[in-house]
Design a protein around this motif. Structure first.
Motif, mmCIF file in Angstrom:
data_model
loop_
_atom_site.group_PDB
_atom_site.id
_atom_site.type_symbol
_atom_site.label_atom_id
_atom_site.label_comp_id
_atom_site.label_asym_id
_atom_site.label_seq_id
_atom_site.Cartn_x
_atom_site.Cartn_y
_atom_site.Cartn_z
ATOM 1 N N ARG A 73 -2.370 2.789 -3.455
ATOM 2 C CA ARG A 73 -0.950 2.808 -3.822
ATOM 3 C C ARG A 73 -0.440 1.395 -4.017
ATOM 4 N NH1 ARG A 73 1.458 7.239 0.540
ATOM 5 N NH2 ARG A 73 0.134 8.992 -0.117
ATOM 6 N N VAL A 74 0.735 1.300 -4.613
ATOM 7 C CA VAL A 74 1.356 0.012 -4.866
ATOM 8 C C VAL A 74 2.285 -0.338 -3.700
ATOM 9 C CG1 VAL A 74 2.859 -1.310 -6.396
ATOM 10 C CG2 VAL A 74 1.199 0.286 -7.354
ATOM 11 N N HIS A 75 2.154 -1.574 -3.189
ATOM 12 C CA HIS A 75 2.974 -2.059 -2.094
ATOM 13 C C HIS A 75 3.718 -3.307 -2.534
ATOM 14 C CE1 HIS A 75 0.823 0.436 0.995
ATOM 15 N NE2 HIS A 75 -0.137 0.359 0.076
ATOM 16 N N SER A 79 7.204 -6.592 2.061
ATOM 17 C CA SER A 79 7.156 -5.585 3.123
ATOM 18 C C SER A 79 5.780 -5.554 3.780
ATOM 19 C CB SER A 79 7.516 -4.212 2.559
ATOM 20 O OG SER A 79 6.592 -3.832 1.550
ATOM 21 N N TRP A 80 4.726 -5.816 3.007
ATOM 22 C CA TRP A 80 3.376 -5.841 3.572
ATOM 23 C C TRP A 80 3.261 -6.978 4.595
ATOM 24 C CZ3 TRP A 80 -1.091 -8.423 4.495
ATOM 25 C CH2 TRP A 80 -2.261 -7.671 4.651
ATOM 26 N N ARG A 81 3.772 -8.145 4.229
ATOM 27 C CA ARG A 81 3.723 -9.274 5.156
ATOM 28 C C ARG A 81 4.594 -9.018 6.376
ATOM 29 N NH1 ARG A 81 3.472 -13.505 0.569
ATOM 30 N NH2 ARG A 81 5.733 -13.269 0.498
ATOM 31 N N ALA A 82 5.737 -8.386 6.190
ATOM 32 C CA ALA A 82 6.612 -8.096 7.327
ATOM 33 C C ALA A 82 5.923 -7.171 8.329
ATOM 34 C CB ALA A 82 7.916 -7.485 6.839
ATOM 35 N N ARG A 448 7.369 -10.864 -11.424
ATOM 36 C CA ARG A 448 7.019 -9.559 -10.835
ATOM 37 C C ARG A 448 5.581 -9.151 -11.167
ATOM 38 N NH1 ARG A 448 8.250 -3.875 -11.104
ATOM 39 N NH2 ARG A 448 8.896 -3.157 -9.047
ATOM 40 N N PRO A 449 4.625 -9.978 -10.770
ATOM 41 C CA PRO A 449 3.227 -9.667 -11.101
ATOM 42 C C PRO A 449 2.670 -8.521 -10.267
ATOM 43 C CG PRO A 449 3.325 -11.577 -9.691
ATOM 44 C CD PRO A 449 4.752 -11.204 -9.989
ATOM 45 N N LEU A 450 1.616 -7.919 -10.758
ATOM 46 C CA LEU A 450 0.877 -6.878 -10.044
ATOM 47 C C LEU A 450 -0.513 -7.424 -9.737
ATOM 48 C CD1 LEU A 450 0.479 -3.903 -9.043
ATOM 49 C CD2 LEU A 450 -0.432 -3.427 -11.317
ATOM 50 N N THR A 471 5.987 -9.901 -5.852
ATOM 51 C CA THR A 471 4.634 -9.494 -6.223
ATOM 52 C C THR A 471 4.354 -8.087 -5.709
ATOM 53 O OG1 THR A 471 3.862 -11.777 -6.104
ATOM 54 C CG2 THR A 471 2.186 -10.064 -6.055
ATOM 55 N N ARG A 472 3.739 -7.282 -6.555
ATOM 56 C CA ARG A 472 3.327 -5.940 -6.139
ATOM 57 C C ARG A 472 1.822 -5.919 -5.927
ATOM 58 N NH1 ARG A 472 5.063 -2.042 -10.602
ATOM 59 N NH2 ARG A 472 4.400 -3.791 -11.911
ATOM 60 N N LEU A 473 1.397 -5.140 -4.948
ATOM 61 C CA LEU A 473 -0.010 -5.071 -4.572
ATOM 62 C C LEU A 473 -0.527 -3.655 -4.777
ATOM 63 C CD1 LEU A 473 0.301 -6.902 -1.128
ATOM 64 C CD2 LEU A 473 -0.224 -7.944 -3.338
ATOM 65 N N LEU A 474 -1.564 -3.517 -5.573
ATOM 66 C CA LEU A 474 -2.283 -2.247 -5.674
ATOM 67 C C LEU A 474 -3.545 -2.404 -4.835
ATOM 68 C CD1 LEU A 474 -2.921 0.559 -6.702
ATOM 69 C CD2 LEU A 474 -3.819 -0.463 -8.804
#
Length: 574
Positions: A73-75, A79-82, A448-450, A471-474
């Motif tokens: 999924r995309v994160h 929020s991932w770092r938090a 806004r890179p992926l 940045t979005r993370l898949l």
């Protein structure tokens, strides 16, 4: 007989008080420089993988929890770092549980201290490094205290403190968010406390030793070898009468009893510990092991990049100085007892590492951070010898001048090497993450890179080094069974990147036919510092080792020319 009225021989003339005062002031300036080297520019260096794992442990995140974030999924990176880089709200018990389950070789003390520190100073790599720097600064007077107890000389204490203050080994490990700065402090403080308690026989000094011993044991499991060396010295030293041995047992046994629960945890997880450690099966003794040992011995005074194998001969003068220092101490009265103590607290660690390496075919004895007691003992040997040669009542003028020249040379090379460590984004122990900053800068240049990454790519180092918050993370699960999963992502107008490591290329996501992968950052032996290590491997690689040492590879996902202006959707299939 000398003529009446002639001056005494210049060879026996002691230095004036002004000379001694100038020398002590110079040593104080060097020590203050060491404090600055530990504290400045803490945000300049790459957050490497071990520091990322420190952040995970402080957050109370287990390996299974981390793996669950790779869910196809995309994160959002913020929020991932938090979630994964914030001190645990569950407190110290969560830290203890995750360490016991995932990394039993690390007792919880340093991580709990970091958790408490970050609750006050904030959660960031700089905040975590600041605690390590504070502990590293405290280690300087502890080393000076140890030298004072060993040689009964204020000059030896000042020289030891100065050498340790600007030592590239001590500076480097005091600037990273790991437990090694606390380990250096515990080694010096416990050893000095033991010497003082054996001399004074005061219960308060024995209590200080017991506390220092417990701190070391709960910082790193390998400190148990230092504690064993202390016990060996108490038995071997002729100056320790039976009451002193009894006092030692009364101080050490409670500390060992309080540490025993974690010892049982470590013993239960010994197989897991071995699986996480590096292997060197196949390394040639003459072409790899001996040069690496020479490199390690030079690290307290001179930070030579090991992959510059053509410069191996620069370690020979350092080895010669150490050998001469041992010779000097052997010929003086208080030098031999000092050598006995230094050998007792440092060599058991080397012995334990060798036994572990032989049993599990590992490489611990070649890693300088695991030989910290030996590295500190080497510096103390040199400091004691220099102080002895500088004593005008026992040496000639030539010997004194030689001591001043050697001491100045060692302080100069140490300070220059430490300044290089401080000013560089990476150093000899973090070079394998040299490509991190180019990867992050390339991604951050886009709006806004992926970023697409697999679990086995271990991309957390990239996440910790300044990726922009939008940045979005898949995050893709590792799939070694060859099954194909399909994920459709709405890209909008953002740019997509694929992050890989060579180990994951065989499982690399396959893209839809209308896209292609364009390499934008490839650390393939030509970028960063990896080419130097590759050069070393070409001449001295272990049997079966790959010749290309690649860390991260970043690909930009481009659309093949079509009538569509922007790639709106991306289909990832494995």
């Amino acid at each position: 007989m000398a003529n009446p009225g002639t001056n005494p021989s210049r060879a026996s003339r002691p230095p004036t008080r002004a000379t001694i005062r100038i020398a002590l002031v110079a040593l104080a300036v060097v020590i203050l420089s060491g404090v600055a080297l530990r504290a400045c520019c803490l945000d300049r260096q790459v957050v490497f993988d071990d520091e990322v794992w420190t952040a995970f442990r402080v957050a109370g995140v287990s390996e299974s929890e981390l793996a669950s974030s790779f869910d196809d999924r995309v994160h959002d990176v913020a929020s991932w770092r938090a979630r994964y880089f914030t001190p645990s709200a569950r407190g110290a018990p969560a830290i203890v549980r995750t360490l016991a389950h995932d990394e039993p070789q690390w007792p919880p003390l340093y991580y709990v201290l970091t958790w408490s520190w970050e609750r006050i100073a904030g959660s960031s790599p700089v905040a975590a490094r600041t605690l390590a720097a504070v502990l590293g600064v405290l280690a300087i007077p502890a080393v000076a205290w140890l030298a004072r107890e060993l040689f009964r000389s204020n000059l030896a204490a000042a020289i030891a403190g100065a050498l340790f203050a600007v030592s590239p080994l001590a500076v480097a490990y005091a600037r990273e968010a790991r437990g090694y700065s606390l380990l250096m402090l515990a080694i010096a403080a416990s050893s000095a406390a033991l010497l003082r308690a054996s001399r004074t026989r005061a219960p308060r000094d024995w209590a200080i030793y017991g506390v220092a011993l417990l701190v070391g044991l709960y910082d790193y499991t390998l400190f148990a070898a230092v504690a064993a060396g202390h016990a060996l010295w108490v038995v071997l030293d002729r100056g320790n009468a039976r009451p002193a041995v009894r006092s030692y047992l009364l101080a050490a046994l409670p500390a060992l009893a309080l540490w025993s629960p974690w010892l049982l945890v470590a013993l239960a997880g010994r197989g897991q510990i071995a699986a996480r450690l590096p292997t060197t099966a196949g390394y040639a003794f003459a072409t790899f092991v001996l040069p690496k040992w020479g490199y390690n011995v030079s690290l307290p005074f001179f930070a030579l990049d090991f992959w510059e194998v053509r410069l191996w001969w620069l370690t020979l003068p350092i080895a010669a100085i150490i050998a001469c220092a041992i010779g000097v101490l052997l010929r003086i009265a208080n030098g031999r007892p000092a050598l006995l103590f230094l050998a007792a607290f440092s060599l058991p660690t080397v012995g334990v590492l060798m036994l572990v390496d032989l049993h599990w075919h590992l490489a611990l004895v070649l890693l300088a951070r695991y030989e910290m007691p030996l590295m500190m003992a080497v510096e103390l040997v040199v400091a004691g010898a220099l102080a002895s040669l500088a004593d005008a009542s026992k040496t000639s003028r030539i010997e004194r001048l030689t001591a001043f020249a050697v001491g100045g040379l060692l302080l100069g090379t140490s300070a220059a090497s430490s300044a290089r460590v401080t000013g560089s984004p990476y150093w000899w122990d973090t070079w394998y993450d040299a490509s991190v900053f180019p990867v992050v800068d390339t991604i951050d240049a886009r709006a806004r890179p992926l970023l697409i990454a697999e679990e086995q790519t271990a991309p957390e180092v990239i996440f910790a080094n300044g990726l922009r918050d939008d940045t979005r993370l898949l995050l893709l699960r590792s799939d070694r069974d060859g099954r194909c999963r399909r994920a459709v992502i709405d890209l909008g107008s953002s740019r997509a990147f694929l992050l890989t490591r060579p180990a994951s290329l065989v499982h690399q996501p396959r893209m839809q036919p209308d896209v292609r992968l364009k390499p934008v950052v490839v650390s393939d032996g030509r970028a960063g510092l990896a080419w130097r290590y590759e050069e070393m491997l070409r001449g001295h690689a272990p049997r079966g080792a790959p010749l290309h040492f690649i860390t991260f590879e970043l690909f930009r996902i481009d659309q093949v020319a079509t009538t569509v202006r922007h790639l709106r959707h991306l289909v990832v299939c494995r």
